[in-house]
Motif scaffolding. Sequence first.
Motif, PDB file in Angstrom:
ATOM      1  N   ASP A  96      71.719  28.944 -15.242  1.00  0.00           N
ATOM      2  CA  ASP A  96      71.863  28.416 -13.882  1.00  0.00           C
ATOM      3  C   ASP A  96      70.506  27.998 -13.335  1.00  0.00           C
ATOM      4  OD1 ASP A  96      72.990  27.773 -11.426  1.00  0.00           O
ATOM      5  OD2 ASP A  96      72.704  29.790 -10.627  1.00  0.00           O
ATOM      6  N   VAL A  97      70.489  26.932 -12.546  1.00  0.00           N
ATOM      7  CA  VAL A  97      69.291  26.519 -11.822  1.00  0.00           C
ATOM      8  C   VAL A  97      69.429  27.045 -10.397  1.00  0.00           C
ATOM      9  CG1 VAL A  97      67.900  24.580 -11.003  1.00  0.00           C
ATOM     10  CG2 VAL A  97      68.996  24.464 -13.245  1.00  0.00           C
ATOM     11  N   ASP A  98      68.977  28.270 -10.215  1.00  0.00           N
ATOM     12  CA  ASP A  98      69.103  28.908  -8.908  1.00  0.00           C
ATOM     13  C   ASP A  98      67.800  28.769  -8.128  1.00  0.00           C
ATOM     14  OD1 ASP A  98      67.418  30.604 -10.251  1.00  0.00           O
ATOM     15  OD2 ASP A  98      68.820  32.297 -10.319  1.00  0.00           O
ATOM     16  N   ALA A  99      67.686  29.518  -7.031  1.00  0.00           N
ATOM     17  CA  ALA A  99      66.502  29.404  -6.177  1.00  0.00           C
ATOM     18  C   ALA A  99      65.232  29.794  -6.921  1.00  0.00           C
ATOM     19  CB  ALA A  99      66.681  30.290  -4.936  1.00  0.00           C
ATOM     20  N   PHE A 100      65.288  30.872  -7.707  1.00  0.00           N
ATOM     21  CA  PHE A 100      64.105  31.311  -8.440  1.00  0.00           C
ATOM     22  C   PHE A 100      63.675  30.254  -9.452  1.00  0.00           C
ATOM     23  CE2 PHE A 100      62.104  33.881 -11.924  1.00  0.00           C
ATOM     24  CZ  PHE A 100      60.962  34.224 -11.220  1.00  0.00           C
ATOM     25  N   ALA A 101      64.652  29.634 -10.122  1.00  0.00           N
ATOM     26  CA  ALA A 101      64.340  28.574 -11.081  1.00  0.00           C
ATOM     27  C   ALA A 101      63.626  27.424 -10.382  1.00  0.00           C
ATOM     28  CB  ALA A 101      65.616  28.087 -11.757  1.00  0.00           C
ATOM     29  N   ARG A 102      64.113  27.047  -9.218  1.00  0.00           N
ATOM     30  CA  ARG A 102      63.490  25.949  -8.472  1.00  0.00           C
ATOM     31  C   ARG A 102      62.061  26.310  -8.057  1.00  0.00           C
ATOM     32  NH1 ARG A 102      68.967  24.787  -7.452  1.00  0.00           N
ATOM     33  NH2 ARG A 102      69.338  22.523  -7.214  1.00  0.00           N
ATOM     34  N   ILE A 103      61.839  27.558  -7.689  1.00  0.00           N
ATOM     35  CA  ILE A 103      60.491  28.001  -7.315  1.00  0.00           C
ATOM     36  C   ILE A 103      59.553  27.860  -8.510  1.00  0.00           C
ATOM     37  CG2 ILE A 103      59.100  30.025  -6.709  1.00  0.00           C
ATOM     38  CD1 ILE A 103      61.467  30.943  -4.965  1.00  0.00           C
ATOM     39  N   LEU A 104      59.996  28.306  -9.682  1.00  0.00           N
ATOM     40  CA  LEU A 104      59.160  28.228 -10.878  1.00  0.00           C
ATOM     41  C   LEU A 104      58.794  26.782 -11.198  1.00  0.00           C
ATOM     42  CD1 LEU A 104      60.936  30.830 -13.201  1.00  0.00           C
ATOM     43  CD2 LEU A 104      58.678  31.056 -12.155  1.00  0.00           C
ATOM     44  N   LEU A 105      59.784  25.898 -11.201  1.00  0.00           N
ATOM     45  CA  LEU A 105      59.529  24.501 -11.527  1.00  0.00           C
ATOM     46  C   LEU A 105      58.569  23.861 -10.526  1.00  0.00           C
ATOM     47  CD1 LEU A 105      60.052  21.973 -13.205  1.00  0.00           C
ATOM     48  CD2 LEU A 105      62.057  21.525 -11.781  1.00  0.00           C
ATOM     49  N   ASN A 106      58.785  24.116  -9.257  1.00  0.00           N
ATOM     50  CA  ASN A 106      57.935  23.493  -8.247  1.00  0.00           C
ATOM     51  C   ASN A 106      56.528  24.076  -8.230  1.00  0.00           C
ATOM     52  OD1 ASN A 106      59.507  21.405  -6.567  1.00  0.00           O
ATOM     53  ND2 ASN A 106      60.974  23.076  -6.800  1.00  0.00           N
ATOM     54  N   ILE A 107      56.371  25.328  -8.630  1.00  0.00           N
ATOM     55  CA  ILE A 107      55.022  25.867  -8.815  1.00  0.00           C
ATOM     56  C   ILE A 107      54.309  25.083  -9.910  1.00  0.00           C
ATOM     57  CG2 ILE A 107      53.707  27.865  -9.654  1.00  0.00           C
ATOM     58  CD1 ILE A 107      55.707  29.667  -8.237  1.00  0.00           C
ATOM     59  N   GLY A 108      55.055  24.740 -10.960  1.00  0.00           N
ATOM     60  CA  GLY A 108      54.476  23.918 -12.020  1.00  0.00           C
ATOM     61  C   GLY A 108      54.001  22.575 -11.494  1.00  0.00           C
ATOM     62  N   TYR A 109      54.804  21.942 -10.650  1.00  0.00           N
ATOM     63  CA  TYR A 109      54.395  20.665 -10.063  1.00  0.00           C
ATOM     64  C   TYR A 109      53.171  20.836  -9.159  1.00  0.00           C
ATOM     65  CZ  TYR A 109      58.810  18.564 -11.638  1.00  0.00           C
ATOM     66  OH  TYR A 109      59.845  18.082 -12.388  1.00  0.00           O
TER      67      TYR A 109
END
Length: 324
Positions: A228-241
């Motif tokens: 699942d792409v949940d809130a934590f997943a989105r946080i991780l990806l956007n930290i990468g950006y």
Amino acid sequence: MMVDMSASEPDRLENFPVTFFAVMMGLLGLCLAMTAAEEAAGASGSVSQFILGAAVAVFIVLAGFYGLKLLRHPTAVKAEWNHPVRIAFFPTISISLLLLGTALAPRIPDLAYVVWSIGAAAQAVLSLSVVANWIGHRLYQPIHLSPAWFIPAVGNVVVPLAGVGFGAVELSWLFFSAGILFWVVLLTLVMNRLIFHEPLAGRLIPTLVILIAPPTVAFVAWVRLTGDVDAFARILLNIGYVFALIVLTQAPRFYRLPFALSWWALTFPVAALSVASFVFAHETGSSFHLVIGFALTTILAFAVATLVLRTAQEIRAKQICRQE
């Protein structure tokens, strides 16, 4: 990409650096990014297949040379292990095996599982050994700290990329947990060093790009583990950006640097961000992230091609395996 180890220069093998395995991470990262791009574009897998074949050949050569170094010059290998900076690069060997297993998984599952298992075992041993070495065995100074320190401990988040598919779910959670823990700890230490202490040495400046890798690889691993792409997943990806944008602010410093093997540190983080963008696009239907994925893969392919050429030129000029 061959290294001159002629008898007239016996010191070449002795000085063959473990940092050469960063090349493997770059090539396999390109293979995984290209595979994701091909799947997103509905193209055949011929390009990624070629890159994978080239990566396997390079790995065999590098493993052979470093194996010979271990047999003929064990004191030189021990000196690298005791080096406060180079010790962080030893897990590039195990991470390369894990990435190779991940790349092979959809193509040759049985072989991939064997390679991944060896890589996971090696990653456990090397990461624990490096962390144990960090704790109380010597007096480390802030000058020794760099983003390369993420490699040993945070490399654990690579395990779930193929581990979940192989059914090693709980083991993947164990490695993922260790990677996230040490990412948080090391991120604090590294940012403190970058802000409050002397600037990184010239050869280590390219390692700044490594800041991008932990959250983006963790994002892909999290999606594999949870589905699942949940809130934590989105946080991780956007930290990468965010880290990618921060690294871009330092780009002018890169142009003034001479070539070194540390330049290969640029490749795997860009590959990780590319794959993460494709995964997000696939899971959410985001066309914006799909464009980002294709753009990053194009940049990555150009960077790897340039680095292969520069590395070959340096090898031919006998500027790589030199005593430092």
